[in-house]
Design a protein around this motif. Sequence first.
Motif, mmCIF file in Angstrom:
data_model
loop_
_atom_site.group_PDB
_atom_site.id
_atom_site.type_symbol
_atom_site.label_atom_id
_atom_site.label_comp_id
_atom_site.label_asym_id
_atom_site.label_seq_id
_atom_site.Cartn_x
_atom_site.Cartn_y
_atom_site.Cartn_z
ATOM 1 N N PHE A 11 0.734 -1.394 0.061
ATOM 2 C CA PHE A 11 0.011 0.102 -0.151
ATOM 3 C C PHE A 11 0.888 1.155 -0.010
ATOM 4 N N PHE A 12 0.232 2.325 -0.289
ATOM 5 C CA PHE A 12 0.961 3.685 -0.170
ATOM 6 C C PHE A 12 0.432 4.664 0.584
ATOM 7 N N THR A 13 1.441 5.457 1.276
ATOM 8 C CA THR A 13 1.229 6.379 2.167
ATOM 9 C C THR A 13 1.326 7.617 1.348
ATOM 10 N N GLU A 14 0.252 8.544 1.176
ATOM 11 C CA GLU A 14 0.691 9.719 0.270
ATOM 12 C C GLU A 14 0.561 10.896 1.488
ATOM 13 N N THR A 15 1.811 11.576 1.560
ATOM 14 C CA THR A 15 1.938 12.652 2.206
ATOM 15 C C THR A 15 1.921 14.095 1.175
ATOM 16 N N GLU A 16 2.043 15.235 1.922
ATOM 17 C CA GLU A 16 2.171 16.512 1.082
ATOM 18 C C GLU A 16 2.821 16.265 -0.262
ATOM 19 N N LEU A 17 4.224 15.649 0.062
ATOM 20 C CA LEU A 17 5.159 15.531 -1.220
ATOM 21 C C LEU A 17 5.517 14.220 -1.518
ATOM 22 N N ASP A 18 5.386 13.224 -0.605
ATOM 23 C CA ASP A 18 5.671 11.886 -1.069
ATOM 24 C C ASP A 18 4.625 10.831 -1.107
ATOM 25 N N ARG A 19 4.886 9.783 -1.922
ATOM 26 C CA ARG A 19 4.298 8.602 -1.898
ATOM 27 C C ARG A 19 5.002 7.364 -1.489
ATOM 28 N N ARG A 20 4.887 6.790 -0.215
ATOM 29 C CA ARG A 20 5.745 5.972 0.259
ATOM 30 C C ARG A 20 4.963 4.509 -0.037
ATOM 31 N N THR A 21 5.889 3.534 -0.301
ATOM 32 C CA THR A 21 5.373 2.140 -0.482
ATOM 33 C C THR A 21 5.625 1.541 0.791
ATOM 34 N N SER A 22 4.584 0.625 1.151
ATOM 35 C CA SER A 22 4.885 -0.402 2.266
ATOM 36 C C SER A 22 4.517 -1.659 1.833
ATOM 37 N N LEU A 23 5.227 -2.828 2.002
ATOM 38 C CA LEU A 23 5.128 -3.854 2.068
ATOM 39 C C LEU A 23 4.717 -4.589 3.284
ATOM 40 N N VAL A 24 3.737 -5.509 3.576
ATOM 41 C CA VAL A 24 3.406 -6.270 4.678
ATOM 42 C C VAL A 24 2.813 -7.660 4.250
ATOM 43 N N ALA A 25 3.132 -8.541 5.423
ATOM 44 C CA ALA A 25 2.461 -9.775 5.227
ATOM 45 C C ALA A 25 1.244 -9.921 5.942
ATOM 46 N N GLY A 26 0.266 -10.592 5.293
ATOM 47 C CA GLY A 26 -1.165 -10.573 5.991
ATOM 48 C C GLY A 26 -1.502 -12.030 6.159
ATOM 49 N N VAL A 27 -2.496 -12.275 7.060
ATOM 50 C CA VAL A 27 -3.064 -13.579 7.254
ATOM 51 C C VAL A 27 -4.674 -13.370 6.915
ATOM 52 N N VAL A 28 -4.951 -14.488 6.385
ATOM 53 C CA VAL A 28 -6.507 -14.495 5.962
ATOM 54 C C VAL A 28 -7.430 -14.666 7.101
ATOM 55 N N ALA A 29 -8.420 -13.741 7.519
ATOM 56 C CA ALA A 29 -9.101 -14.083 8.597
ATOM 57 C C ALA A 29 -10.177 -14.693 8.622
ATOM 58 N N ASP A 30 -11.014 -14.441 7.399
ATOM 59 C CA ASP A 30 -12.544 -15.029 7.272
ATOM 60 C C ASP A 30 -12.586 -15.376 5.822
ATOM 61 N N ASN A 31 -13.806 -15.965 5.352
ATOM 62 C CA ASN A 31 -14.238 -16.235 4.273
ATOM 63 C C ASN A 31 -14.837 -14.862 3.376
#
Lengths: 472, 475
Positions: free
Chosen positions: B51-71
């Motif tokens: 996902f991306f975090t948009e600030t006034e000047l930047d757009r930073r990328t984040s990569l995380v691992a996630g677990v499937v919680a439900d159907n």
Amino acid sequence: MNQGLREENFALRLVIGCEGRLLSGVRLLCFFLALPLAASAAVSRGFSRLLDAVVRIDVREVSFESGQKRYTGGIGSGVILNDDGFILTNAHVASPRAENINITLANLERVNARLVGWDHWTDLALLQLDLTDLKRRGLKFSHADLGDSDKMEPGDPVYAVGTPYGLTRTVTRGIISNNRRSFEDGVSTINGYETGLFNTWLQTDAAINPGNSGGPLVTEDGRVVGINSRGNNSAESLGFAIPINVAKRVVAELARSGAGGGVGAVTRSYLGLGFGPLQGLEEFYSLKQNTGVLINNVDPGSPAAKSGLKPGDILLTLDGAAVDGRFPEQLPPILDLIASKPVGATVKLAVRRNGQTNDYALLTEKLESRQGEAWSFEKWGLAVRKVSRAYARENQLEDANGLLVTGVQNGYPAAVAGLGRNDVITKINNEPITSLEAAKKLYETLAEKPDAVLLESRVNRQVSNRILKPKS
Amino acid sequence: MKTSRLCPSPRRRAAVLCGVLSVMLACAAAHAADLPALWKERVKSVVAVEFFTETELDRRTSLVAGVVADNNGTIALPPGIVGARVTAAQLKDFRVHLPGDPASAYAKGEYLGQDNLSGWNFVRVEEKVRGRLTPVTAFAGKPGTAEPAMAEEVWGIGLRGKEEDFLPYLMVARVGLVQSLPERTAVALGEVAAPGLPVFNGEGAFAGIAEGGFGSSYLQYGARGGATPIMLMNVEESRVFVLAAEVTPWLTRAPANVMGRPIPWFGANVGPTDPELTAFLKLDAQSACSVSEVYESSPAEKAGVKAGDIIVALDGKPLPRLTPERVAMRFFDREVDRRAPGDKLAFTVLRGSERVELTATLGDEPKLAREAERKYFEKLGLTVREFVFGDGVVRRVKLAEQKGVLAHFVKASTPVSTAGLQPDDWIQEIDGTEIKTFAEAVTKLAAIEADTVRTEFVLLVSRRGETQVLRVKQK
């Protein structure tokens, strides 16, 4: 008064030498250089007399910061002022923490001195030679003549005389680079004590190094126009001296108040006002140029705050005299004007707000440092300072009770109990600490017992209880 | 247990040893044979989220691992991936990658918000890939399954980087310790999963979710000798996992709104109590929490809590003995966080020599910095942010004296930065007019920005308790 004091001024350093390994090598060098230097010096009678009045100052002082009483050494310079053996130096060279002050006269004889008075606000200290000892040993000394620092102009040649890196009687040459230097990067401190609010500096390109501190800046005819006090680590040829005309007033007050035997001090007044230059804001405030000074800050709880003054107000007159704070260089004299009023006096201010001028009458308070008295509880490995009114005000504490922790010694009871710098000890065994004396008494009874001690401490506004177990 | 059944009854010690060894080899072989099949199913319960975090000047990328919680495509992401200053509106473009799929073929995700109790963030993935996902709860052990035992082998999943299509890989380790932090948490003898990803036991039962943030101490030796203690943290793999019994309920806690509201509020700073103090108070068998500050008008203040109080019991039960001491503080926070605004919290405090019974009615957490309104004035070069409760706590400003706005962002080399404005400066007046609300500040600044004639304006700001007037030259 500014609140956001910084422990260290990063750009400016105080010019004081420290004893260390470096010096032994430098001393050796000195041995070879001393003779030719002396032989080639061709100077005026006045200058030669001045050289005889400059001394090296070795100070052994106590420090509490480690949580223990420790001794540190420092070297500085000074100049003898009169036949009574008064020596002017920097407050950061010799402070009330000095246990021993040793003076090396121009004739290389050593003699002890006592601290007569100390003024960290201007970074000046007054010492007196041990005259009885001098008389007994039949030693003589000369004193310097003082010049008029107000007459110094940029370009005037000047000499700095002192003990850089322990090199006794070093003369360097330069010019006045600026005769009214002010620093705009907030209040600097010496060992935590505020300094430099009430004066501007003489700036010079004469080489000033650690150890030059307290030495004189002189004219070609040997008249003292300044006391060298600051240099710049990251630049060359940027030295700063306290104008001698500022020092003259301070010396008189220190000599008078220190005559009784204790350490003299300059009593100043406080209103709680911080100023900013008006330059460029005149139009916004509908003012003529060179009229008034901008009130930037009002200390909470100060006389100014109580009278209803607010940041953004313009101070027009002070006791009827017009005030002009258009440029930063003009601010220290305005602060000095307030500080010079008697404590408890009524000061009349004309203040402009929203185009209207109103009169205010403020009662001055005594100006206090944020640094309270220091002490160490050695068996606990705990160094403290009494919380001062100024510290309490700055940190929005409810009152000025308690002891501010300035250091703890690793592995000692205070450190083990989890105390750290900037904690404020408010209670010892549920007993509120209202004075340093009270704490000392409690300590004396508790330090000998094996029982655990319950401490209440605060940091910011957060309260903690801690158990201090005496060292077995 | 298993080994004793399989072992023939031996008569000689050598035979026993031999038998045990052969059984261990046999078990290992059986395990290895099972694992690919277990792996194939369980790897469907993990994803990578970009996902991306948009600030006034930047757009930073984040990569995380996630677990499937439900159907329903709910993905749980570990705590700490969104900064406290970041608003939900600044989080953009959630992309859910299935491990091993080409990284360019991702599914869209919708940010659901952060749960206050677990700290987890939740995302919902679009329907098209839901069929390829299996909730981790599908692998739950039988009810009453015991905690992983010491030395039990567990395994988990790690993910390679984006350039390797987030290929999943296996990690295996043995459990070294299980402790209460305050959740039952296992520490393995080696890295066992990527933070946020599940750990399974030898039979493939869901054993827990790996948690990041644990470092290891090392000494770093310089070229000239001399060692410096340092702490290293593996951010991609973790040895620590919170047991399934603790985290399974959290998987259902996707918030109803991106703000994660409602959030229960006690309103006091509760910290750990020094073990020496608990011993001094003769509380050796339990932990205690110290109240260091009580916030103005908070439920705690209304309940009569005082700074310096020591909380020793909750709902009549003494706090359990937890180590290290800060875990006791977490325990208390959790007890608050698992309740809802309006719920009661009954507790006992020690005040001097007194024992005082108190009951607080939990409130609604005051607006957080991440929820505060903000507005960017691009021409002027600043973002102003609403002054919220926490700002008053930090600046020690009473509720009645709270006003103005904060400079949230100051763009370099713009009129305001040249004038000396700094991020977090508290703007109290604009052009000599006191600013009471965020709306007032926005109106004033918008008018200033729109005015093409005026050349300057004046701000009164407070920084570290000291005010100053800043003159902003626009031209």
